[in-house]
Write an enzyme that holds these catalytic residues in place. Structure first.
Site, PDB file in Angstrom:
ATOM      1  N   THR A 291       0.811  -1.065  -0.017  1.00 13.88           N
ATOM      2  CA  THR A 291      -0.135   0.019  -0.016  1.00 13.88           C
ATOM      3  C   THR A 291       0.816   1.338   0.095  1.00 13.88           C
ATOM      4  O   THR A 291       2.081   1.103   0.341  1.00 13.88           O
ATOM      5  CB  THR A 291      -0.872   0.097   1.282  1.00 13.88           C
ATOM      6  OG1 THR A 291      -0.355   0.425   2.502  1.00 13.88           O
ATOM      7  CG2 THR A 291      -1.556  -1.145   1.661  1.00 13.88           C
ATOM      8  N   ASP A 292       0.322   2.320  -0.296  1.00 12.55           N
ATOM      9  CA  ASP A 292       0.981   3.414  -0.220  1.00 12.55           C
ATOM     10  C   ASP A 292       0.869   4.066   1.287  1.00 12.55           C
ATOM     11  O   ASP A 292      -0.062   3.114   2.033  1.00 12.55           O
ATOM     12  CB  ASP A 292       0.239   4.753  -1.011  1.00 12.55           C
ATOM     13  CG  ASP A 292       1.146   5.909  -1.115  1.00 12.55           C
ATOM     14  OD1 ASP A 292       2.108   5.868  -0.689  1.00 12.55           O
ATOM     15  OD2 ASP A 292       0.983   6.765  -2.345  1.00 12.55           O
ATOM     16  N   ALA A 293       1.268   4.931   1.866  1.00  3.96           N
ATOM     17  CA  ALA A 293       1.208   5.389   3.225  1.00  3.96           C
ATOM     18  C   ALA A 293      -0.164   5.226   3.840  1.00  3.96           C
ATOM     19  O   ALA A 293      -0.921   6.090   3.269  1.00  3.96           O
ATOM     20  CB  ALA A 293       1.866   6.553   3.539  1.00  3.96           C
TER      21      ALA A 293
END
Length: 573
Positions: A291-293
């Protein structure tokens, strides 16, 4: 569940001994150890600002069994010491990531910037992108990094987009493929995992997924002919990791699942039809998805955190980037696993994909041999003469004269001795703020060459007598060093006060030159400017070569894309 990973095939291509280690490791894991492998933790130097804990790094590793690490930048020795410490305390070797999209400056302070995606595109030379990847890999691995969360393979279709304005390698799929291919060829001269982003594609809108759900509004056919081409290409080439963005792709999502309503649309990080069905099954991606942040609003605004922490893994992501609160998030994931939100098959598949990358790098073998930790001698490549020559070459090829319709160039101390310097800046003191005082660097370089420089105070709207201004000023030089995202949905010039005297009212009074050290589309806010340059970065080499080119000592070689005009006919005048 859908398609399972095959560790014998691309991008893993593991041998029997490597696969054996993966399977035996999974078999010997407790539930807590399995859950821990799904997390990449953000480590700080000093106070932990996000996770709300006072544990030592060793205690974090022993209690939460994390699978990956990311860190905030520091001096190279400090970073290397941290990464060695983390690996020495970790039962299973860690995937350690940095964000090197333009060179080693993404891995540590004083790492070597080579070229952003925008600068590489402007250079029209794949060697610039190759060198950016090459230096990124060499300087990052010297620190102990083994994953690079770059390059961005986004397509900058919308000139208003500031998230990937400088990070994207082009405005069409062909250019993005050409330059990111070169970057990745350079990167993989080092032993480091590739990670491309932001699935399913940024650059079509102006908003920021740090603040709101990102939406790629392309139709199925439009996406397939653009972002689809890019992702299929890199998957075929063997890219190992893909970062899912907090970006929805509504048209494709509804095509895959006709029952979806608008209120059901989720970002790729939580949408099974995008990450599991489209990416892993339809596009046949056999690698790992992260995932992104997870603190970005594109994710947090979708549902309760208690639900979306395990939902990300259920949807097809294999690793979860960053804790909010260590204990709380760990338990959210653990409970999701124990309640069956994350099935046993999905957990095992995610672990195979994670551990498979560790096995591909033979981290487990290096751990046993005692060669996993890096020594200080490795740091000699950071800022090396070889890398600085590449930075110099990239600056020469990339710096772009967008226009000089008033014929203000070249300049010299003989004809433009008295310079009024205007410094425009963006975010100050934030995570994405500028790292230097570019105005001081520009001023010092000009004065060294014989110019007299006065810095304008833009906090007033008072302009004074225009005839006196003409008598006192030979050249108005505007330097835009606007950097940042995560604080507003679109970063543009913010003048220091209403009707500030820094707004280019003076373009017909004295020769005026406007140069940007970051974003490429400032003509939208300064269409009256007749001489405009994109110099792409604030490092001393780019600034020195910018002034060389202003003086005619070197030709401008970079070529702009059409986004620089911001769809404004006035910008071309």
């Amino acid at each position: 569940m859908g398609k399972y990973v095959d560790l014998t095939k691309k991008p893993y291509q593991l041998d029997d001994s490597q696969i054996k280690w993966v399977e035996e490791t999974i078999k010997g894991m407790s539930d807590r150890e399995k859950v821990g492998q799904l997390f990449t933790n953000l480590f700080f130097f000093g106070e932990d600002k996000f996770s709300g804990n006072d544990l030592t790094n060793k205690e974090i590793l022993e209690k939460y069994h994390i699978g990956g690490a990311r860190y905030m930048g520091a001096e190279s020795e400090t970073v290397q010491d941290l990464l060695n410490e983390l690996q020495s305390h970790s039962k299973i070797p860690l995937l350690v990531a940095a964000n090197c999209d333009a060179g080693g400056n993404g891995a540590c302070k004083h790492g070597t910037y080579i070229a952003s995606g925008a600068q590489a595109e402007a250079a029209l030379d794949t060697s610039v992108a190759y060198n950016a990847g090459y230096v990124s890999g060499r300087e990052a691995t010297a620190l102990g990094v083994n994953v690079n969360f770059d390059p961005c393979v986004d397509i900058l279709k919308n000139w208003r987009n500031t998230i990937v304005n400088t990070r994207a390698y082009g405005t069409n799929a062909s250019d993005v493929i050409k330059y990111t291919d070169a970057y990745l060829k350079g990167l993989t001269q080092s032993e480091i995992i590739q990670c491309i982003k932001h699935w399913p594609g940024d650059g079509t809108e102006e908003r920021d997924q740090h603040l709101v759900l990102g939406v790629n509004e392309l139709s199925v056919d439009e996406w397939e002919d653009s972002f689809g081409r890019v992702y299929r290409h890199h998957i075929n080439e063997g890219v190992e990791m893909i970062m899912a963005g907090h970006i929805a792709l509504p048209a494709y999502q509804k095509a895959l699942n006709p029952d979806l309503k608008d209120e059901d649309i989720l970002p790729a990080t939580l949408a099974e039809e995008l990450t599991q069905e489209l990416l892993k099954e339809k596009l046949d991606f056999n690698g790992m998805v992260i995932t992104d942040a997870s603190h970005m609003l594109g994710m947090t605004a979708a549902m309760r955190r208690e639900d979306y922490v395990p939902r990300a893994i259920q949807a097809g992501c294999d690793m979860f980037l960053f804790f909010n609160n260590l204990e709380e998030d760990f338990n959210f994931m653990l409970q999701g696993y124990q309640k069956g939100v994350i099935t046993e098959d999905r957990m095992t598949d995610a672990l195979r994909r994670i551990l498979g990358l560790k096995a591909k790098l033979n981290l487990h073998v290096k751990q046993q041999e005692g060669t996993l930790l890096k020594d200080k001698e490795a740091l000699s490549v950071v800022g090396s003469e070889e890398h600085l020559k590449m930075r110099k070459d990239a600056a020469d090829k990339g710096i772009t004269l967008v226009k000089d319709t008033q014929g203000n160039l070249p300049i010299s101390p003989a004809t433009h001795k008295r310079v009024r310097l205007y410094l425009l800046e963006g975010e100050k003191g934030g995570l994405q703020s500028t790292g230097t005082n570019a105005g001081d660097v520009v001023k010092a370089e000009l004065e060294k060459r014989g110019y007299e420089v006065t810095i304008n105070d833009g906090t007033t709207r008072v302009k004074g007598e225009t005839l006196k201004y003409r008598e006192e000023v030979d050249l108005a030089l505007v330097i835009a060093n606007v950097i940042g995202y995560g604080a507003q949905n679109n970063y543009r010039i913010q003048w220091k006060t209403a009707m500030s005297n820094e707004v280019p009212w003076y373009v017909y009074e004295v020769p005026t030159v406007f140069a940007s050290l970051n974003f490429t589309t400032h003509l939208h806010d300064a269409t009256m400017v007749k001489t405009f340059i994109n110099a792409y970065h604030e490092n001393e080499e780019n600034i020195t070569q910018l002034i060389d080119k202003l003086e005619g000592k070197s030709t401008f070689k970079g070529q702009p894309n059409n986004n620089v005009w911001a769809n404004k006919w006035q910008a071309k005048l």
